[in-house]
Design a protein around this motif. Sequence first.
Motif, PDB file in Angstrom:
ATOM      1  N   GLY A  29       0.952 -12.192 -12.920  1.00 55.48           N
ATOM      2  CA  GLY A  29      -0.206 -12.769 -12.241  1.00 55.48           C
ATOM      3  C   GLY A  29       0.003 -14.191 -11.747  1.00 55.48           C
ATOM      4  O   GLY A  29      -0.925 -14.808 -11.213  1.00 55.48           O
ATOM      5  N   GLN A  30       1.218 -14.722 -11.865  1.00 54.70           N
ATOM      6  CA  GLN A  30       1.430 -16.139 -11.546  1.00 54.70           C
ATOM      7  C   GLN A  30       1.518 -16.395 -10.041  1.00 54.70           C
ATOM      8  O   GLN A  30       1.494 -17.532  -9.590  1.00 54.70           O
ATOM      9  N   THR A  31       1.605 -15.337  -9.279  1.00 54.05           N
ATOM     10  CA  THR A  31       1.486 -15.460  -7.831  1.00 54.05           C
ATOM     11  C   THR A  31       0.208 -14.776  -7.361  1.00 54.05           C
ATOM     12  O   THR A  31      -0.565 -15.326  -6.581  1.00 54.05           O
ATOM     13  N   LEU A  32      -0.044 -13.579  -7.870  1.00 48.89           N
ATOM     14  CA  LEU A  32      -1.183 -12.808  -7.363  1.00 48.89           C
ATOM     15  C   LEU A  32      -2.523 -13.471  -7.691  1.00 48.89           C
ATOM     16  O   LEU A  32      -3.408 -13.520  -6.835  1.00 48.89           O
ATOM     17  N   LEU A  33      -2.701 -13.976  -8.902  1.00 47.20           N
ATOM     18  CA  LEU A  33      -4.014 -14.547  -9.243  1.00 47.20           C
ATOM     19  C   LEU A  33      -4.317 -15.822  -8.446  1.00 47.20           C
ATOM     20  O   LEU A  33      -5.426 -15.957  -7.926  1.00 47.20           O
TER      21      LEU A  33
ATOM     22  N   VAL B  57       0.061 -20.816 -22.058  1.00 52.34           N
ATOM     23  CA  VAL B  57      -0.248 -20.075 -20.838  1.00 52.34           C
ATOM     24  C   VAL B  57      -1.359 -20.826 -20.105  1.00 52.34           C
ATOM     25  O   VAL B  57      -2.206 -21.461 -20.742  1.00 52.34           O
ATOM     26  N   LYS B  58      -1.345 -20.752 -18.778  1.00 51.81           N
ATOM     27  CA  LYS B  58      -2.432 -21.382 -18.011  1.00 51.81           C
ATOM     28  C   LYS B  58      -3.614 -20.434 -17.967  1.00 51.81           C
ATOM     29  O   LYS B  58      -3.547 -19.373 -17.337  1.00 51.81           O
ATOM     30  N   SER B  59      -4.705 -20.830 -18.626  1.00 53.53           N
ATOM     31  CA  SER B  59      -5.836 -19.898 -18.757  1.00 53.53           C
ATOM     32  C   SER B  59      -6.607 -19.747 -17.453  1.00 53.53           C
ATOM     33  O   SER B  59      -7.479 -18.894 -17.343  1.00 53.53           O
ATOM     34  N   CYS B  60      -6.258 -20.559 -16.433  1.00 54.26           N
ATOM     35  CA  CYS B  60      -6.865 -20.380 -15.109  1.00 54.26           C
ATOM     36  C   CYS B  60      -6.100 -19.348 -14.310  1.00 54.26           C
ATOM     37  O   CYS B  60      -6.474 -19.022 -13.198  1.00 54.26           O
ATOM     38  N   THR B  61      -4.966 -18.885 -14.863  1.00 54.17           N
ATOM     39  CA  THR B  61      -4.118 -17.960 -14.115  1.00 54.17           C
ATOM     40  C   THR B  61      -3.924 -16.694 -14.928  1.00 54.17           C
ATOM     41  O   THR B  61      -2.851 -16.108 -14.992  1.00 54.17           O
ATOM     42  N   MET B  62      -4.989 -16.328 -15.617  1.00 54.09           N
ATOM     43  CA  MET B  62      -5.002 -15.098 -16.396  1.00 54.09           C
ATOM     44  C   MET B  62      -6.446 -14.622 -16.411  1.00 54.09           C
ATOM     45  O   MET B  62      -7.374 -15.438 -16.552  1.00 54.09           O
ATOM     46  N   LEU B  63      -6.657 -13.332 -16.270  1.00 57.20           N
ATOM     47  CA  LEU B  63      -8.012 -12.798 -16.367  1.00 57.20           C
ATOM     48  C   LEU B  63      -8.388 -12.672 -17.838  1.00 57.20           C
ATOM     49  O   LEU B  63      -7.537 -12.399 -18.684  1.00 57.20           O
ATOM     50  N   ALA B  64      -9.675 -12.811 -18.121  1.00 56.56           N
ATOM     51  CA  ALA B  64     -10.143 -12.557 -19.479  1.00 56.56           C
ATOM     52  C   ALA B  64      -9.767 -11.127 -19.878  1.00 56.56           C
ATOM     53  O   ALA B  64      -9.340 -10.875 -21.008  1.00 56.56           O
TER      54      ALA B  64
END
Lengths: 264, 163
Positions: A29-33, B57-64
């Motif tokens: 997800g480091q590009t897609l999100l 981890v960057k919590s802004c770049t991960m879905l809950a």
Amino acid sequence: MYATTYHRPKSIEEAGQLASEEAMYLSGGQTLLPTMKQRLAAPESLIDLRHIDELKGISVEGRKVRIGAATTHFEVASSDALAKVCPGLCHLASLVGDPAVRHMGTIGGSIANNDPAADYPAGLLGLGATIITNQRSLSADAFFTGLFETALEEGELVTAVEFEAPEKAGYAKFRNPASRYAITGVFVARLGDGSVRVAVTGSGADGVFRHSGMEEALAGNFAAEAIDGTTVDAGALMSDLHASAEYRANLVKVMAKRAVQDAR
Amino acid sequence: MADINLTVNGRTVSGTCEDRTLLVQFIRENLGLTGTHVGCDTSQCGACVVHIDGKAVKSCTMLAAQADGAEVLTIEGLASGGELHPMQAAFREHHGLQCGFCTPGMIMTAVDMVRRHGGQLDEKTVRHELEGNICRCTGYHNIVKAILAAAEEMGAGAKVAAE
Ligand SMILES: Cc1cc2nc3c(=O)[nH]c(=O)nc-3n(C[C@H](O)[C@H](O)[C@H](O)COP(=O)(O)OP(=O)(O)OC[C@H]3O[C@@H](n4cnc5c(N)ncnc54)[C@H](O)[C@@H]3O)c2cc1C
Ligand code: FES
Ligand code: FES
């Protein structure tokens, strides 16, 4: 971010069944999100690959290396087994982004995205790797087809990459200090049969490319000075606010030399 | 909608949110833990760093939804009782913060760094590994100083103990 529906399959087969025109695979997800947050992508559904065990892990048997698509940059950078046969690729992975990005981002996501400034495309093209998908196997030469373009068909899933460990390989990267992507990165590998492959990222107007002049020069003499006599055509390189094509042409040679010097 | 079950700072929590909800939103808005900050929308500043299953981890770049089932450690979970974590204490001692906005992410990144390297941190490594954390105030010198001091205090045992 636009609304989306999240799926968490447990197998490659289940992931493939969830694939559709409106769905996208979500690996690290480091590009897609970030892209979705900027509303530059709006998939109706996301197929999370992080819980599919068969997509993960590194295996080294003799000189044969296999890396699952959902293996993180951190795992590649810190793999002792891989460091024994191809430390150059561990080094490359350790230069991707920052520690938090490396903990999530994956090799499969990186190559499927084929960002013209990403590191792995140079590594895999330089190693002459094979890309395995849920439908077929492709050479890296056939896989990377242009800026953010690959040979992947819709819904096709990268499951692993495989390669023969090279005799020696090195990667040198001139990073953009803000984004940490490559302004120019060069991966050089001398393979078991004595041939040399040189792959360049961050510079090509059409994305990652091989430099045949350097490959020939280094096959004759695997030393930094062999690169002096080669030329890099600025006409085929990118110009942007970070660097002109002419500057990049010079950087390609400088990075290639460093990669040769560092090759292990 | 997604049903989320997490262990946050040792406590089991659950909640419901949209599938598109970012983990940082869930932590701040659903759980009311506002120590985790949002400093950018490009995944570059690191103000939002938390630990997921022991990794920064960057919590802004991960879905809950991606984090469902995971163990989460936020800045609120570091101190034990009334006592600051050695990393927090070192930031205070060495003036590793000015406005403090970047500090939660810096500290979570720093604790992860010590976990991976143990007491063998040097200045070059610290600076390289802080590349995903941006500070607009301090100029980084005192942040680096604080991390090196805390690493020494937490000792070489830290790496082993965490594994
Ligand atoms: C701050 C920051 C700095 C970064 N710096 C660098 C850098 O220096 N160098 C660099 O190379 N990269 C960098 N990146 C990008 C990072 O390496 C990403 O991890 C990578 O590009 C994408 O991998 P991912 O697993 O996160 O993929 P995702 O973001 O999950 O997916 C990316 C794309 O690939 C598709 N996809 C994912 N997995 C598969 C699969 N198995 N099969 C088919 N399609 C798939 C997705 O549908 C999506 O289109 C950076 C990212 C950030 C946020
Ligand atoms: S808010 Fe997460 S990196 Fe900036
Ligand atoms: S102390 Fe203000 S941003 Fe770091």
